[in-house]
Design an enzyme around this catalytic site. Structure first.
Site, short mmCIF file in Angstrom:
data_model
loop_
_atom_site.label_atom_id
_atom_site.label_comp_id
_atom_site.label_asym_id
_atom_site.label_seq_id
_atom_site.Cartn_x
_atom_site.Cartn_y
_atom_site.Cartn_z
N HIS A 194 -6.83 -6.18 -16.12
CA HIS A 194 -6.47 -4.77 -15.96
C HIS A 194 -6.33 -4.07 -17.29
O HIS A 194 -6.51 -2.86 -17.39
CB HIS A 194 -5.24 -4.63 -15.08
CG HIS A 194 -5.57 -4.89 -13.65
ND1 HIS A 194 -5.41 -6.12 -13.07
CD2 HIS A 194 -6.14 -4.10 -12.73
CE1 HIS A 194 -5.85 -6.06 -11.84
NE2 HIS A 194 -6.30 -4.85 -11.60
N GLU A 435 -11.70 -8.91 -1.31
CA GLU A 435 -11.63 -9.48 -2.66
C GLU A 435 -11.15 -10.93 -2.63
O GLU A 435 -10.96 -11.54 -3.68
CB GLU A 435 -10.77 -8.61 -3.57
CG GLU A 435 -9.44 -8.18 -3.01
CD GLU A 435 -8.72 -7.16 -3.92
OE1 GLU A 435 -9.12 -6.95 -5.06
OE2 GLU A 435 -7.72 -6.61 -3.44
N ASP A 459 -11.63 -9.38 -8.35
CA ASP A 459 -10.86 -10.47 -7.78
C ASP A 459 -11.73 -11.42 -6.97
O ASP A 459 -11.47 -12.63 -6.94
CB ASP A 459 -9.73 -9.92 -6.89
CG ASP A 459 -8.53 -9.52 -7.73
OD1 ASP A 459 -8.14 -10.31 -8.61
OD2 ASP A 459 -8.01 -8.41 -7.55
C1 PEP Z 1 -11.14 -5.64 -7.84
O1 PEP Z 1 -10.44 -6.65 -7.71
O2 PEP Z 1 -12.37 -5.68 -7.99
C2 PEP Z 1 -10.51 -4.30 -7.86
C3 PEP Z 1 -11.24 -3.21 -7.86
O3 PEP Z 1 -9.17 -4.24 -7.92
P1 PEP Z 1 -8.33 -4.55 -9.23
O4 PEP Z 1 -9.29 -4.64 -10.38
O5 PEP Z 1 -7.36 -3.44 -9.40
O6 PEP Z 1 -7.68 -5.85 -8.90
MG MG Z 2 -8.40 -6.50 -7.02
#
Ligand code: PEP
Ligand code: MG
Length: 574
Positions: A194, A435, A459
């Site tokens: 993130h 995910e 994920d």
């Molecule tokens: C993902 O997991 O691809 C997603 C868009 O959510 P995040 O990156 O916030 O976990």
């Molecule tokens: Mg995610």
């Protein structure tokens, strides 16, 4: 001495500027000598950081609403008590003078002392209060960061600086959104952590997983950061600098050209419309979304509203934020994802950090275990749906039972609002993030009760390949083109299309122009990405004939080796 370092480029572009070393978490605090004639100034800097934090906590206590749970005030009181303890508020002053060290280092030593004392306590509850000590110290360190002279962005200097850190949390990145740095580099982190995603939202070059930047780079050394190649050059010579200045100009020129596509519809050469939506973290990001030409928001990561604060945003505060986004998007879809905290996005009042947070109480699992908190968010989203085209997206769904429980909670929130006469969209579409491999494989059970799907590839890759997306030591194994990952993505798109349930991809794969044709070939017609990536992806859509992509996409799906997949992908993108 000039040298090069190699990491993972997470946000494109080239930046050139002086290094600004950052150390502001309890675990990696800078230690430097303070000359004797500056002891008083250093002590004053420490005092003012402590009073700033004290003032902040006190004013938070005053603003706790009467109906708030008693724990909120108790928590703030506890933090004030820890802060006012002489170990943290007095002893570091003496250490600055005795050791001639900086305030951060003095505070860190005291924190370590205190933590050792806590560790010796038998009572589990008291022992766990160590985390509160760390949080309080981190607050003071952050306040010191605001007053420090060793870390600054452009701050009156000629060139914006390049931030060099061992690690940055997503919450740190939020704070840096307000400061102007030319680039970020960190020693740890993966491409889809993130922190990396936040770096992209700052629209500046960044490189992660450099391993040794923090110990090797010195304050003020000139750096070149190439975010596309993942390269950092330290103390480059004049020739290299000239070459990179040229490359920088070219990059900026390309970006300028792409901006002209803003109001062009994303239609393939064979006339098929593709929806390009944007991902946001905060309401303030909407400006960038509108400038990018996105036709909606495909992912509003609502958890960022909960970060960098000791309290939780209540229903009204959340409602105001969601409503502002819904209104600003003027009838375009706004997909608000319910709280996805845990894993690498902790919040101060969130779940206990465990050994394996990616597999722990995260996202919808956490929300279902905290019905009061979930209810407040669901009510806020429903209320905002009266002011625009809002959609609700549930993260980390794994089983039908979880979805049923979530929908029951949503029904309960709807019933409450109806009874209170509060308007909301009765048809609010509810989608699920796919995910977790289990959700992709048992998709039909979820599809029956969902209005749309969004594939979270970040994920999905992490859980399919058992690769921690934040761990730089396995970052080289994080492979979006692994046959198992491609199989799952193609399967979800195909199944959703068969059932006429809209499906999008909102993970980082959606914003990678190298993968646009592959995803189109799988049947995807809706992409959601960081607004910065949108023009590049649009350009690919505009030059694609769908019929040509499908057969190569099928061949890629049946390929077994990375070489063959890369070869076919190259052909698709030629
Ligand atoms: C993902 O997991 O691809 C997603 C868009 O959510 P995040 O990156 O916030 O976990
Ligand atoms: Mg995610």
């Amino acid at each position: 001495m000039s040298f090069a370092m190699f990491g993972i480029g997470v946000s494109g572009g080239i930046a050139i500027g002086p290094a600004r070393l950052l150390s502001h978490t309890s675990l990696e605090v800078a230690h430097y000598a303070v000359p004797e004639d500056q002891f008083d100034r250093e002590v004053a800097r420490f005092d003012s950081a402590v009073s700033e934090v004290r003032g902040g906590l006190e004013s938070l206590r005053e603003t706790v609403p009467p109906g708030a749970p008693a724990e909120v005030d108790a928590f703030l009181q506890l933090h004030l008590m820890i802060l006012n303890d002489s170990t943290l508020s007095e002893a570091p002053r003496a250490l600055i003078v005795q050791q001639g060290c900086n305030a951060e280092w003095a505070l860190k030593q005291q924190m370590d002392n205190l933590i050792r004392q806590f560790e010796a306590i038998e009572d589990t509850y008291l022992r766990e209060r160590q985390a509160d000590v760390v949080q309080v110290v981190e607050r003071v360190l952050k306040a010191l960061l605001g007053t420090t002279t060793t870390v600054s962005g452009s701050g009156g200097r000629d060139m914006p600086g390049i931030l060099v850190a061992h690690d940055l949390s997503p919450a740190d990145m939020m704070l840096f959104k307000q400061q102007s740095f030319a680039a970020f580099i960190t020693d740890v982190g993966g491409a889809t952590s993130h922190t990396a995603i936040m770096a992209r939202s700052l629209n500046i070059p960044s490189v992660v997983a450099l391993h040794h930047a923090w110990p090797l780079v010195r304050e003020n050394e000139i750096l070149i950061v190439d975010g596309r190649q993942g390269v950092v050059l330290v103390n480059p010579d004049r020739q290299v600098l000239t070459e990179y200045r040229l490359r920088q100009e070219q990059w900026d020129l390309e970006r300028q050209k792409l901006k002209r596509l803003r109001s062009t519809r994303a239609t393939t050469l064979d006339g098929v419309d593709v929806q390009l939506h944007a991902n946001i973290e905060l309401p303030a990001d909407v400006d960038q979304v509108r400038k990018s030409g996105a036709t909606g928001i495909g992912l509003f990561r609502s958890e960022f509203l909960f970060m960098n604060r000791p309290d939780l945003p209540d229903e009204n505060e959340q409602f105001a934020a969601y409503r502002a986004v819904a209104e600003a998007m003027r009838g375009m879809p706004v997909t608000i994802r319910s709280l996805d905290i845990g894993n690498d996005k902790p919040i101060e009042q969130g779940p206990r950090v465990t050994n394996n947070p990616a597999l722990g109480l995260r996202a919808v699992r956490y929300c279902l275990s905290e019905p009061r908190l979930f209810n407040a968010q669901l009510r806020a989203i429903l209320r905002a749906s009266h002011y625009g085209k809002v959609r609700l997206l549930i993260p980390m769904l794994c089983s039908r039972a979880e979805l049923d429980q979530t929908l029951a909670m949503l029904d309960q929130a709807r019933a409450q609002l109806r009874e209170e006469g509060v308007p909301f969209d009765e048809q609010l579409p509810v989608g699920g993030m796919i995910e977790i491999p289990a959700a992709a494989l048992a998709l039909e059970a979820l599809l029956e009760r969902l209005d749309f799907l969004s594939i979270g590839t970040n994920d999905l890759i992490q859980y399919t390949l058992a690769i921690d997306r934040t761990d730089d030591s396995v970052a080289h194994l994080y492979d979006p083109l692994h046959p198992a990952v491609l199989f799952l993505i193609a399967h979800v798109i195909r199944t959703a299309n068969k059932h006429a349930v809209p499906v999008s991809v909102c993970g980082e794969m959606a914003g990678d122009p190298q993968l646009t044709r592959l995803l189109l070939g799988f049947g995807l017609r809706n992409f959601s990405m960081h607004p910065n990536h949108l023009p590049m992806v649009k350009q690919v859509v505009l030059t694609t004939t769908l019929a040509d992509t499908e057969s190569t996409a099928r061949r890629i799906l049946s390929a077994h080796t990375q070489e063959r997949i890369s070869q076919l992908l190259g052909k698709l993108n030629a």
